[in-house]
Design a protein around this motif. Structure first.
Motif, PDB file in Angstrom:
ATOM      1  N   LEU A   1       0.903  -1.324  -0.082  1.00  0.00           N
ATOM      2  CA  LEU A   1      -0.060  -0.138   0.030  1.00  0.00           C
ATOM      3  C   LEU A   1       0.985   1.139  -0.010  1.00  0.00           C
ATOM      4  N   TRP A   2       2.034   0.979   0.560  1.00  0.00           N
ATOM      5  CA  TRP A   2       3.030   2.199   0.532  1.00  0.00           C
ATOM      6  C   TRP A   2       4.218   2.062  -0.059  1.00  0.00           C
ATOM      7  N   ASP A   3       4.422   2.637  -1.296  1.00  0.00           N
ATOM      8  CA  ASP A   3       5.522   2.567  -2.057  1.00  0.00           C
ATOM      9  C   ASP A   3       6.677   3.441  -1.358  1.00  0.00           C
TER      10      ASP A   3
ATOM     11  N   THR B   1       5.729   7.601   4.856  1.00  0.00           N
ATOM     12  CA  THR B   1       4.859   7.329   3.718  1.00  0.00           C
ATOM     13  C   THR B   1       3.414   7.808   4.134  1.00  0.00           C
ATOM     14  N   HIS B   2       3.189   8.200   5.564  1.00  0.00           N
ATOM     15  CA  HIS B   2       1.983   8.621   5.887  1.00  0.00           C
ATOM     16  C   HIS B   2       2.317   9.324   7.312  1.00  0.00           C
ATOM     17  N   THR B   3       1.234  10.002   7.743  1.00  0.00           N
ATOM     18  CA  THR B   3       1.500  10.540   9.051  1.00  0.00           C
ATOM     19  C   THR B   3       1.141   9.686  10.299  1.00  0.00           C
ATOM     20  N   SER B   4       0.819   8.374  10.068  1.00  0.00           N
ATOM     21  CA  SER B   4       0.570   7.585  11.130  1.00  0.00           C
ATOM     22  C   SER B   4       1.603   7.181  12.024  1.00  0.00           C
ATOM     23  N   PRO B   5       2.951   7.358  11.738  1.00  0.00           N
ATOM     24  CA  PRO B   5       3.937   7.238  12.587  1.00  0.00           C
ATOM     25  C   PRO B   5       4.039   8.326  13.869  1.00  0.00           C
ATOM     26  N   GLY B   6       3.418   9.315  13.432  1.00  0.00           N
ATOM     27  CA  GLY B   6       3.225  10.277  14.547  1.00  0.00           C
ATOM     28  C   GLY B   6       2.220   9.710  15.630  1.00  0.00           C
ATOM     29  N   GLN B   7       1.349   8.761  15.509  1.00  0.00           N
ATOM     30  CA  GLN B   7       0.625   8.205  16.555  1.00  0.00           C
ATOM     31  C   GLN B   7       1.592   7.587  17.646  1.00  0.00           C
ATOM     32  N   ILE B   8       2.627   6.920  17.108  1.00  0.00           N
ATOM     33  CA  ILE B   8       3.580   6.273  17.937  1.00  0.00           C
ATOM     34  C   ILE B   8       4.283   7.556  18.901  1.00  0.00           C
TER      35      ILE B   8
ATOM     36  N   PHE C   1       0.137  15.848   1.267  1.00  0.00           N
ATOM     37  CA  PHE C   1      -0.147  16.385   2.757  1.00  0.00           C
ATOM     38  C   PHE C   1      -1.112  15.398   3.272  1.00  0.00           C
ATOM     39  N   GLN C   2      -0.889  15.098   4.634  1.00  0.00           N
ATOM     40  CA  GLN C   2      -2.054  14.258   5.296  1.00  0.00           C
ATOM     41  C   GLN C   2      -2.301  14.921   6.630  1.00  0.00           C
ATOM     42  N   VAL C   3      -3.594  14.640   7.162  1.00  0.00           N
ATOM     43  CA  VAL C   3      -3.753  15.047   8.453  1.00  0.00           C
ATOM     44  C   VAL C   3      -4.000  13.780   9.130  1.00  0.00           C
TER      45      VAL C   3
ATOM     46  N   TYR D   1      -9.523  -1.836   5.369  1.00  0.00           N
ATOM     47  CA  TYR D   1      -8.554  -2.485   6.178  1.00  0.00           C
ATOM     48  C   TYR D   1      -7.105  -1.788   6.288  1.00  0.00           C
ATOM     49  N   TYR D   2      -6.838  -1.559   7.645  1.00  0.00           N
ATOM     50  CA  TYR D   2      -5.294  -1.010   7.881  1.00  0.00           C
ATOM     51  C   TYR D   2      -4.937  -1.994   9.059  1.00  0.00           C
ATOM     52  N   PRO D   3      -3.446  -2.166   8.739  1.00  0.00           N
ATOM     53  CA  PRO D   3      -2.749  -3.054   9.899  1.00  0.00           C
ATOM     54  C   PRO D   3      -2.944  -2.354  11.115  1.00  0.00           C
ATOM     55  N   PHE D   4      -2.979  -1.047  11.317  1.00  0.00           N
ATOM     56  CA  PHE D   4      -2.864  -0.479  12.557  1.00  0.00           C
ATOM     57  C   PHE D   4      -4.173  -0.136  13.250  1.00  0.00           C
ATOM     58  N   THR D   5      -5.252  -0.383  12.703  1.00  0.00           N
ATOM     59  CA  THR D   5      -6.632  -0.372  13.280  1.00  0.00           C
ATOM     60  C   THR D   5      -7.398  -1.658  13.116  1.00  0.00           C
ATOM     61  N   GLU D   6      -8.223  -1.702  14.214  1.00  0.00           N
ATOM     62  CA  GLU D   6      -9.063  -3.009  13.957  1.00  0.00           C
ATOM     63  C   GLU D   6     -10.394  -2.668  15.074  1.00  0.00           C
TER      64      GLU D   6
ATOM     65  N   LEU E   1     -11.524   9.784   3.964  1.00  0.00           N
ATOM     66  CA  LEU E   1     -10.475   9.168   4.890  1.00  0.00           C
ATOM     67  C   LEU E   1     -10.583   7.645   5.314  1.00  0.00           C
ATOM     68  N   GLY E   2      -9.518   7.577   5.966  1.00  0.00           N
ATOM     69  CA  GLY E   2      -9.386   6.073   6.469  1.00  0.00           C
ATOM     70  C   GLY E   2      -9.477   6.280   7.911  1.00  0.00           C
ATOM     71  N   ALA E   3     -10.074   5.386   8.909  1.00  0.00           N
ATOM     72  CA  ALA E   3      -9.835   5.304  10.111  1.00  0.00           C
ATOM     73  C   ALA E   3     -10.220   3.934  10.890  1.00  0.00           C
ATOM     74  N   GLY E   4     -10.315   3.909  12.281  1.00  0.00           N
ATOM     75  CA  GLY E   4     -10.366   2.867  13.096  1.00  0.00           C
ATOM     76  C   GLY E   4     -10.254   2.971  14.298  1.00  0.00           C
TER      77      GLY E   4
ATOM     78  N   PHE F   1      -9.140   5.769  19.034  1.00  0.00           N
ATOM     79  CA  PHE F   1      -9.319   5.700  17.784  1.00  0.00           C
ATOM     80  C   PHE F   1      -8.450   6.572  17.092  1.00  0.00           C
ATOM     81  N   ALA F   2      -8.183   6.249  15.585  1.00  0.00           N
ATOM     82  CA  ALA F   2      -7.249   7.108  14.707  1.00  0.00           C
ATOM     83  C   ALA F   2      -7.898   7.091  13.428  1.00  0.00           C
ATOM     84  N   PHE F   3      -7.491   8.413  12.850  1.00  0.00           N
ATOM     85  CA  PHE F   3      -7.865   8.533  11.425  1.00  0.00           C
ATOM     86  C   PHE F   3      -6.885   9.369  10.540  1.00  0.00           C
ATOM     87  N   GLY F   4      -6.915   9.207   9.234  1.00  0.00           N
ATOM     88  CA  GLY F   4      -5.842   9.844   8.243  1.00  0.00           C
ATOM     89  C   GLY F   4      -6.574  10.355   6.922  1.00  0.00           C
ATOM     90  N   MET F   5      -6.278  11.409   6.728  1.00  0.00           N
ATOM     91  CA  MET F   5      -6.729  12.118   5.616  1.00  0.00           C
ATOM     92  C   MET F   5      -6.011  12.904   4.635  1.00  0.00           C
TER      93      MET F   5
HETATM   94  N1  DAH Z   1      -2.062   5.836   6.954  1.00  0.00           N
HETATM   95  C1  DAH Z   1      -3.171   5.598   6.276  1.00  0.00           C
HETATM   96  C2  DAH Z   1      -2.702   5.899   4.899  1.00  0.00           C
HETATM   97  O1  DAH Z   1      -1.989   6.702   4.568  1.00  0.00           O
HETATM   98  C3  DAH Z   1      -4.224   6.546   6.425  1.00  0.00           C
HETATM   99  C4  DAH Z   1      -5.109   5.878   7.793  1.00  0.00           C
HETATM  100  C5  DAH Z   1      -5.961   5.022   7.667  1.00  0.00           C
HETATM  101  C6  DAH Z   1      -4.598   6.761   8.983  1.00  0.00           C
HETATM  102  C7  DAH Z   1      -6.436   4.583   8.769  1.00  0.00           C
HETATM  103  C8  DAH Z   1      -5.299   6.085  10.039  1.00  0.00           C
HETATM  104  C9  DAH Z   1      -6.016   5.161  10.023  1.00  0.00           C
HETATM  105  O2  DAH Z   1      -4.821   6.697  11.287  1.00  0.00           O
HETATM  106  O3  DAH Z   1      -6.824   4.727  11.309  1.00  0.00           O
HETATM  107  O4  DAH Z   1      -3.298   5.345   3.834  1.00  0.00           O
END
Ligand code: DAH
Length: 345
Positions: free
Chosen positions: A160-162, A175-182, A215-217, A255-260, A289-292, A312-316
């Protein structure tokens, strides 16, 4: 030197001086004439030097004539000076004249890039719900960008992330802002409400909907008793503030590996209003956006006990949201630095 000669010289000087005064075309020229005729080393002084060699009976006569000549010249100069000063003032006023009917000069100003402007709007909306903005690095390591987010090496989801790698051991461009969660979970204790806006990078073939820089948030909320209902309520409030209070929304399984569980969050198509058009692939919906719910493994990697805390987390992608808001169909205009495009915002 005799009386006749002196008298003649004085008369000649008076004549010359009055011609020179008349010819002086500006104040500077007149000053020069005055110096030449009446100055200490001037022509009048030179003539009067001859008085000493006259018989003493003649001297008062010459003196009287000289005084008459001097005051005549002085008067002529004064008169000319007044005239020239008036002319010069009139000329200066004309040159300096201000035309109050001239239209103002346009003042050049910049404007916000539509993508950043949308990002600022997103931040403003979540600010009302107590989300604080946190910055997170653009250069990450594999561990934080993937592994701690439950994406092990060789996991198929990596497709999903080249990824673009940096010429440093074990460093990549996020490749995304999700590492900021950590980073957020390791920096703050719950309750956590953070927003992580920023630039992301992917090795993409660039086309109308893909860029290698975008850009993502990211949003993250962690607390005791956080549920999917909170996520749904918050995202609805966001969509209504961003796209209009009447817009319908929906969750779809994702489906995202970091949310369920993971979801895709859709808003009624902004172009056709739900009836179906090319912009929404005729579905009537647009995914924004994606979320979970944050995966327990990710909570643990953030240093939190998943038995106690939920999140919960979301990314757009803010570029995509800017496209939707402004009805733009090609993402490439965002990166071309073309003022004809940018100045429209
Ligand atoms: N990181 C994902 C992407 O770049 C977007 C995303 C999906 C962020 C679900 C999240 C999430 O925090 O819960 O495609």
């Amino acid at each position: 030197m005799d009386l006749a000669q002196l008298t003649h010289d004085l008369a000649a000087l008076a004549h010359d001086a009055s011609a020179a005064v008349a010819e002086a075309s500006d104040l500077a020229a007149l000053d020069a004439v005055e110096l030449d005729v009446l100055g200490k080393k001037g022509r009048l002084t030179a003539i009067l030097r001859g008085i000493g060699s006259l018989p003493s009976d003649d001297r008062p006569n010459v003196g009287a004539v000289a005084n008459t000549v001097r005051s005549g010249i002085e008067a002529a100069i004064a008169e000319r000076r007044a005239g020239l000063a008036g002319t010069e003032l009139v000329a200066r006023l004309a040159a300096e004249a201000v035309d109050p009917t001239t239209p103002g000069r346009p003042f050049r100003h910049g404007s916000h890039h539509p993508s950043l402007e949308s990002m600022a709007e997103i931040v403003r909306i979540f600010d009302r719900f107590g989300f604080v903005v946190l910055e997170s690095p653009e250069v990450e390591d594999d561990r934080t960008n993937f592994q701690l987010l439950n994406i092990p090496p060789d996991h198929p989801a990596r497709d999903l992330w080249d990824t673009l790698y940096v010429d440093l051991p074990n460093r990549l461009l996020r490749t995304h802002t999700s590492p900021g969660q950590i980073h957020a979970m390791r920096t703050f204790r719950p309750p956590i409400r953070v927003l992580l806006p920023g630039r992301c990078f992917r090795y993409e073939a660039i086309d109308a909907s893909h860029a290698s820089e975008f850009f993502q948030v990211e949003g993250l909320m962690v607390d005791e008793g956080t549920t999917m209902a909170h996520l749904r309520g918050l995202l609805d409030a966001f969509a209504h503030a961003m796209f209009g209070p009447a817009k319908r929304t929906r969750f779809r399984p994702g489906y995202y590996p970091f949310t369920e569980p993971s979801v895709a969050f859709d808003v009624e198509c902004l172009i056709c209003g739900g009836s179906g058009c090319p912009a929404c692939g005729r579905s009537g919906w647009m995914t924004i956006l994606g979320a979970g719910m944050v995966h327990p493994v990710v909570l643990r990697n953030g240093g939190l006990d998943p038995e106690r805390y939920q999140g919960f987390a979301f990314g757009m992608g803010t570029d995509r949201i800017a496209l939707l808001r402004h009805g733009i169909t090609d993402l490439r205009v965002f990166l071309e630095d073309d003022l004809r495009f940018l100045e429209q915002f």
